[in-house]
Design a protein around this motif. Sequence first.
Motif, PDB file in Angstrom:
ATOM      1  N   GLU A 359      41.430  62.153  -1.427  1.00 48.27           N
ATOM      2  CA  GLU A 359      39.979  61.971  -1.454  1.00 48.27           C
ATOM      3  C   GLU A 359      39.524  61.271  -2.737  1.00 48.27           C
ATOM      4  OE1 GLU A 359      38.477  65.736  -0.809  1.00 48.27           O
ATOM      5  OE2 GLU A 359      39.379  66.055   1.327  1.00 48.27           O
ATOM      6  N   GLU A 360      40.180  61.126  -3.722  1.00 49.75           N
ATOM      7  CA  GLU A 360      39.757  60.118  -5.002  1.00 49.75           C
ATOM      8  C   GLU A 360      41.050  59.263  -5.298  1.00 49.75           C
ATOM      9  OE1 GLU A 360      39.123  63.080  -7.787  1.00 49.75           O
ATOM     10  OE2 GLU A 360      37.057  64.070  -6.855  1.00 49.75           O
ATOM     11  N   PRO A 361      40.506  58.003  -5.857  1.00 49.47           N
ATOM     12  CA  PRO A 361      41.535  57.092  -6.103  1.00 49.47           C
ATOM     13  C   PRO A 361      42.178  57.361  -7.547  1.00 49.47           C
ATOM     14  CG  PRO A 361      39.550  56.097  -6.651  1.00 49.47           C
ATOM     15  CD  PRO A 361      39.067  57.586  -6.011  1.00 49.47           C
ATOM     16  N   THR A 362      42.526  58.654  -7.825  1.00 51.00           N
ATOM     17  CA  THR A 362      43.252  59.046  -9.440  1.00 51.00           C
ATOM     18  C   THR A 362      44.504  59.543  -9.172  1.00 51.00           C
ATOM     19  OG1 THR A 362      42.336  61.599  -8.947  1.00 51.00           O
ATOM     20  CG2 THR A 362      40.789  59.795  -9.684  1.00 51.00           C
ATOM     21  N   ARG A 363      45.433  59.488 -10.209  1.00 50.03           N
ATOM     22  CA  ARG A 363      46.628  60.068 -10.236  1.00 50.03           C
ATOM     23  C   ARG A 363      46.664  61.391 -10.109  1.00 50.03           C
ATOM     24  NH1 ARG A 363      48.375  56.070 -15.406  1.00 50.03           N
ATOM     25  NH2 ARG A 363      49.453  54.337 -14.006  1.00 50.03           N
ATOM     26  N   GLU A 364      45.626  62.076 -10.666  1.00 49.62           N
ATOM     27  CA  GLU A 364      45.571  63.506 -10.565  1.00 49.62           C
ATOM     28  C   GLU A 364      45.589  64.154  -9.092  1.00 49.62           C
ATOM     29  OE1 GLU A 364      43.776  61.799 -12.628  1.00 49.62           O
ATOM     30  OE2 GLU A 364      44.222  62.268 -14.479  1.00 49.62           O
ATOM     31  N   ASN A 365      44.602  63.508  -8.239  1.00 50.31           N
ATOM     32  CA  ASN A 365      44.400  63.650  -6.847  1.00 50.31           C
ATOM     33  C   ASN A 365      45.550  63.396  -6.076  1.00 50.31           C
ATOM     34  OD1 ASN A 365      42.892  62.852  -3.964  1.00 50.31           O
ATOM     35  ND2 ASN A 365      42.438  64.876  -4.791  1.00 50.31           N
ATOM     36  N   PHE A 366      46.236  62.110  -6.478  1.00 51.43           N
ATOM     37  CA  PHE A 366      47.532  61.864  -5.740  1.00 51.43           C
ATOM     38  C   PHE A 366      48.718  63.059  -6.032  1.00 51.43           C
ATOM     39  CE2 PHE A 366      51.648  60.152  -6.426  1.00 51.43           C
ATOM     40  CZ  PHE A 366      52.209  59.758  -5.074  1.00 51.43           C
ATOM     41  N   MET A 367      48.855  63.572  -7.032  1.00 53.24           N
ATOM     42  CA  MET A 367      49.756  64.570  -7.415  1.00 53.24           C
ATOM     43  C   MET A 367      49.242  65.894  -6.585  1.00 53.24           C
ATOM     44  SD  MET A 367      52.184  63.365  -9.178  1.00 53.24           S
ATOM     45  CE  MET A 367      52.989  64.909  -9.321  1.00 53.24           C
ATOM     46  N   GLU A 368      48.227  66.095  -6.553  1.00 51.80           N
ATOM     47  CA  GLU A 368      47.781  67.348  -5.791  1.00 51.80           C
ATOM     48  C   GLU A 368      48.178  67.004  -4.201  1.00 51.80           C
ATOM     49  OE1 GLU A 368      43.577  67.986  -5.927  1.00 51.80           O
ATOM     50  OE2 GLU A 368      43.673  68.251  -8.233  1.00 51.80           O
ATOM     51  N   SER A 369      47.701  66.063  -3.778  1.00 49.73           N
ATOM     52  CA  SER A 369      48.117  65.463  -2.281  1.00 49.73           C
ATOM     53  C   SER A 369      49.746  65.591  -2.173  1.00 49.73           C
ATOM     54  CB  SER A 369      47.525  64.233  -2.004  1.00 49.73           C
ATOM     55  OG  SER A 369      47.828  63.754  -0.642  1.00 49.73           O
ATOM     56  N   ILE A 370      50.530  64.997  -2.930  1.00 51.43           N
ATOM     57  CA  ILE A 370      51.992  64.690  -2.620  1.00 51.43           C
ATOM     58  C   ILE A 370      52.766  66.062  -2.688  1.00 51.43           C
ATOM     59  CG2 ILE A 370      52.743  64.441  -5.068  1.00 51.43           C
ATOM     60  CD1 ILE A 370      53.966  62.120  -2.364  1.00 51.43           C
TER      61      ILE A 370
END
Length: 417
Positions: A359-370
């Motif tokens: 939901e956000e274009p950030t590495r932090e949000n990506f790690m939550e998603s992955i």
Amino acid sequence: MNTRSTAARAISVLAMGSIVALALAGCARADTGGGDGDGAAASPGITDDSITLGVTTPLSGTTAGPGNCTVAGLVAYFGQAGPIEFGDGKTREVKVEAFDDAYDPQKALSNFQQNQDKVFAFTSGLGTPTNRAYREAAIEDEVPQVLVMTGDPIFSTPSESPWQLGFVPVYASEGSAFGELLAESSGEHKVAILSQNDDFGEGYVEGFKEAIDGADNIEVVAEATYEATDTSVDAQMTELAASGADVLFNAMSVTPLTIAAIEKARELSWSPSWFLPSNTSSPGGILAPAGANADDGIYSVSFSKVPQSPAFAEDEDVQGFLAALKEYSGAYTTEPEFPHCMWSYMVGATLEQAFQNMEEPTRENFMESIRNITDFKAPLMLDGTSIDTTQDGQAAVSTVVVQRYNGQGFENAESFE
């Protein structure tokens, strides 16, 4: 196999094809990633229109075959899929930049240091020592290093590696699968062990020995190790053959040495059953060149369909994969001679799942998603296997199927013969 060794190769994956991408020299830090000013600022390597992934992997040297496959499947997947709609509502082109590390840890670290501000995340790269080489730097700089092709469990332990996630099963899981199969057999067996002298080999052997612990029908009669930089294992094979073992547990990751070991056993008139790791049991890249046949008693483990197997000749997943590989992956390989081609295709599908939930274009949000993917059946996965990134201490894939080589491909092995 069509491979091309270069210091770094960049592939931009588009719906209409794969083209050479220009270096993102001006890729900006968090406040220049695009967006409308609402929400979190974008991390490096992502804009409103694109996301760039980095792969440091051996594109040259003794492991170039598997290494090129770690990029080929990824490029093929996103070439076939086209632009991806992310969870923030933006549709982005997925670009892949590959950097040759020749299976050299120092080169892998250098690749990371030179490109960490140009790519959003590192993914898919092959090798325990090479991935370990930049692991600490990735943690310090908070750069995702995910779905990498190493079974080292440290990459799948969030408390120790918060910015990492492995893709292939942890090495002990593969070793344990072999041990369990052997322990359940009715006959008595003498086992010789040849392993790579690093975390790769140690993990396999540890899992195998734990699985056979207490099994009265199994005796380990000889053990030998080799270095990943060695050019021959003839001495080790001669020593192990003298033990009279009827099973060889062969924890090797170097393609030429695996071929040489099979050939040396034949020269010595030694005919043990073989247990080979999933990454060095390719029918086309290893077994056929070594002259292996169905009578050699070669076992391996897998979680992916093998295109060379007659059982999957008409499989929809396999046909789609082969078409995508042929159309988009010529810079690396269009022949899936190593399982890493299929694995990296699955990595692409798994990344898409994560992107769709960002939901956000950030590495932090990506790690939550992955780290929040469960029960995902990626294309090419065998029945009984799936993607689950939520298990502490386990890679994205944690289940494998033991199979036996039938002279063309592998078929499921219900028991050890």
